[in-house]
Motif scaffolding. Structure first.
Motif, PDB file in Angstrom:
ATOM      1  N   THR A  61      -2.965  -4.479   8.098  1.00  0.00           N
ATOM      2  CA  THR A  61      -1.513  -4.567   8.260  1.00  0.00           C
ATOM      3  C   THR A  61      -0.822  -4.597   6.904  1.00  0.00           C
ATOM      4  O   THR A  61       0.254  -4.000   6.735  1.00  0.00           O
ATOM      5  N   THR A  62      -1.427  -5.270   5.943  1.00  0.00           N
ATOM      6  CA  THR A  62      -0.845  -5.344   4.595  1.00  0.00           C
ATOM      7  C   THR A  62      -0.682  -3.956   3.993  1.00  0.00           C
ATOM      8  O   THR A  62       0.412  -3.570   3.559  1.00  0.00           O
ATOM      9  N   PHE A  63      -1.751  -3.173   3.963  1.00  0.00           N
ATOM     10  CA  PHE A  63      -1.700  -1.877   3.282  1.00  0.00           C
ATOM     11  C   PHE A  63      -0.993  -0.811   4.115  1.00  0.00           C
ATOM     12  O   PHE A  63      -0.338   0.074   3.555  1.00  0.00           O
ATOM     13  N   ALA A  64      -1.081  -0.921   5.432  1.00  0.00           N
ATOM     14  CA  ALA A  64      -0.362   0.033   6.277  1.00  0.00           C
ATOM     15  C   ALA A  64       1.148  -0.177   6.151  1.00  0.00           C
ATOM     16  O   ALA A  64       1.919   0.786   6.068  1.00  0.00           O
ATOM     17  N   THR A  65       1.580  -1.427   6.114  1.00  0.00           N
ATOM     18  CA  THR A  65       3.003  -1.730   5.954  1.00  0.00           C
ATOM     19  C   THR A  65       3.492  -1.294   4.582  1.00  0.00           C
ATOM     20  O   THR A  65       4.613  -0.786   4.432  1.00  0.00           O
ATOM     21  N   MET A  66       2.652  -1.481   3.564  1.00  0.00           N
ATOM     22  CA  MET A  66       3.005  -1.015   2.220  1.00  0.00           C
ATOM     23  C   MET A  66       3.221   0.500   2.223  1.00  0.00           C
ATOM     24  O   MET A  66       4.161   1.009   1.611  1.00  0.00           O
ATOM     25  N   GLY A  67       2.343   1.217   2.912  1.00  0.00           N
ATOM     26  CA  GLY A  67       2.489   2.666   3.012  1.00  0.00           C
ATOM     27  C   GLY A  67       3.774   3.054   3.716  1.00  0.00           C
ATOM     28  O   GLY A  67       4.454   4.008   3.318  1.00  0.00           O
ATOM     29  N   HIS A  68       4.122   2.314   4.750  1.00  0.00           N
ATOM     30  CA  HIS A  68       5.341   2.608   5.512  1.00  0.00           C
ATOM     31  C   HIS A  68       6.584   2.337   4.676  1.00  0.00           C
ATOM     32  O   HIS A  68       7.565   3.091   4.729  1.00  0.00           O
ATOM     33  N   LYS A  99     -11.552   1.949  -0.036  1.00  0.00           N
ATOM     34  CA  LYS A  99     -11.439   3.086   0.882  1.00  0.00           C
ATOM     35  C   LYS A  99     -10.662   2.692   2.139  1.00  0.00           C
ATOM     36  O   LYS A  99      -9.807   3.444   2.620  1.00  0.00           O
ATOM     37  N   GLU A 100     -10.963   1.520   2.649  1.00  0.00           N
ATOM     38  CA  GLU A 100     -10.263   1.040   3.848  1.00  0.00           C
ATOM     39  C   GLU A 100      -8.783   0.796   3.554  1.00  0.00           C
ATOM     40  O   GLU A 100      -7.921   1.119   4.388  1.00  0.00           O
ATOM     41  N   ALA A 101      -8.492   0.235   2.382  1.00  0.00           N
ATOM     42  CA  ALA A 101      -7.103  -0.018   1.998  1.00  0.00           C
ATOM     43  C   ALA A 101      -6.342   1.292   1.839  1.00  0.00           C
ATOM     44  O   ALA A 101      -5.188   1.418   2.278  1.00  0.00           O
ATOM     45  N   GLN A 102      -6.963   2.261   1.205  1.00  0.00           N
ATOM     46  CA  GLN A 102      -6.331   3.576   1.010  1.00  0.00           C
ATOM     47  C   GLN A 102      -6.096   4.270   2.352  1.00  0.00           C
ATOM     48  O   GLN A 102      -5.058   4.913   2.560  1.00  0.00           O
TER      49      GLN A 102
END
Length: 267
Positions: A61-68, A99-102
């Motif tokens: 959720t942290t990295f997906a929200t950052m991407g959004h 890799k998972e974060a990216q």
């Protein structure tokens, strides 16, 4: 509740009226301890989600929200990518975790990314742990304020994110102000002289005004240190690698407090 009832019954059977009172008291202590543990595990949601990886949800959720948030401006700039990469590097992620974060960051950039559903799942897991939710929101500010301040589109999205996590716009604005003050303060912290702006940022970092008295200043400082204490956050389910954000935050909070105390002692 059941602790009080059972305690009262056992106490009444063994010691009659004195036992009844003692049983209610012991039952009350048990109920409080059980309630705290129950809420820390996600309440009723946690009962039916034993297989949910809380820390995995936190990371994704942290990295997906950052991407959004990075995509909110219409295009992900090199500055956003650099900031996200720097953040990942600071966390000391393993090759697999990177890799998972990216991958999560790429998912978040998608136009049809289900942000609301993802944040609702995250909120259900951590809703009883307000300090964890605040840390999550503070992490998002690093992307939204990559150029010193957020764009109108990113601020609007931040308001949505805050709302899904049960934070008001006023609370979000205070976090934004404190985050921006922290960046300015830390960038000038090594200077031998203390510019007036640095002192102003120190007060803003602590969320107080210069006219606050010493007692309330200390109270605010202790509250912030408690909210961001790494050991406390780890016990509440924050992944170990994410604690670096909390550590840096507490270091800056302490430095700001010490600076203010030093300046006040010279009056």
């Amino acid at each position: 509740m059941w602790g009080k009832i059972l305690g009262a019954l056992f106490g009444l059977a063994l010691l009659k009226l004195p036992g009844l009172l003692l049983g209610v008291l012991i039952g009350h202590w048990f109920d409080r301890a059980f309630k705290q543990k129950f809420e820390q595990n996600g309440g009723f949601y946690g009962l039916f989600n034993d297989n949910v990886d809380e820390q995995g949800v936190f990371r994704y959720t942290t990295f997906a929200t950052m991407g959004h948030l990075a995509k909110a401006t219409g295009v992900v700039t090199s500055a956003h990518i650099q900031q996200a990469s720097l953040f990942m590097a600071q966390l000391g992620l393993s090759a697999q975790q990177q890799k998972e974060a990216q991958a999560a960051f790429r998912d978040g950039k998608a136009v049809n990314f289900p942000l609301r559903q993802q944040l609702q799942q995250f909120y259900q897991l951590y809703r009883r742990r307000k300090d964890v939710l605040q840390l999550f929101l503070e992490i998002q500010l690093s992307i939204a304020c990559v150029n010193g301040k957020s764009t109108s589109a990113q601020y609007s999205l931040l308001q949505q994110v805050a709302g899904y996590l049960n934070f008001s716009t006023l609370q979000l604005d205070k976090m934004l102000q404190a985050y921006q003050a922290q960046n300015r303060f830390s960038s000038r912290a090594d200077s031998r002289q203390v510019p007036r702006d640095t002192l102003a940022d120190a007060y803003q970092l602590l969320g107080v005004t210069p006219d606050i008295n010493d007692a309330l200043l200390k109270k605010s400082y202790r509250k912030l240190m408690s909210q961001h204490h790494p050991d406390k956050l780890m016990a509440q389910g924050v992944p170990a690698e994410m604690l670096d954000v909390a550590k840096r935050r507490t270091q800056d909070i302490q430095a700001a407090y010490e600076l203010i105390k030093q300046q006040r002692s010279r009056r």
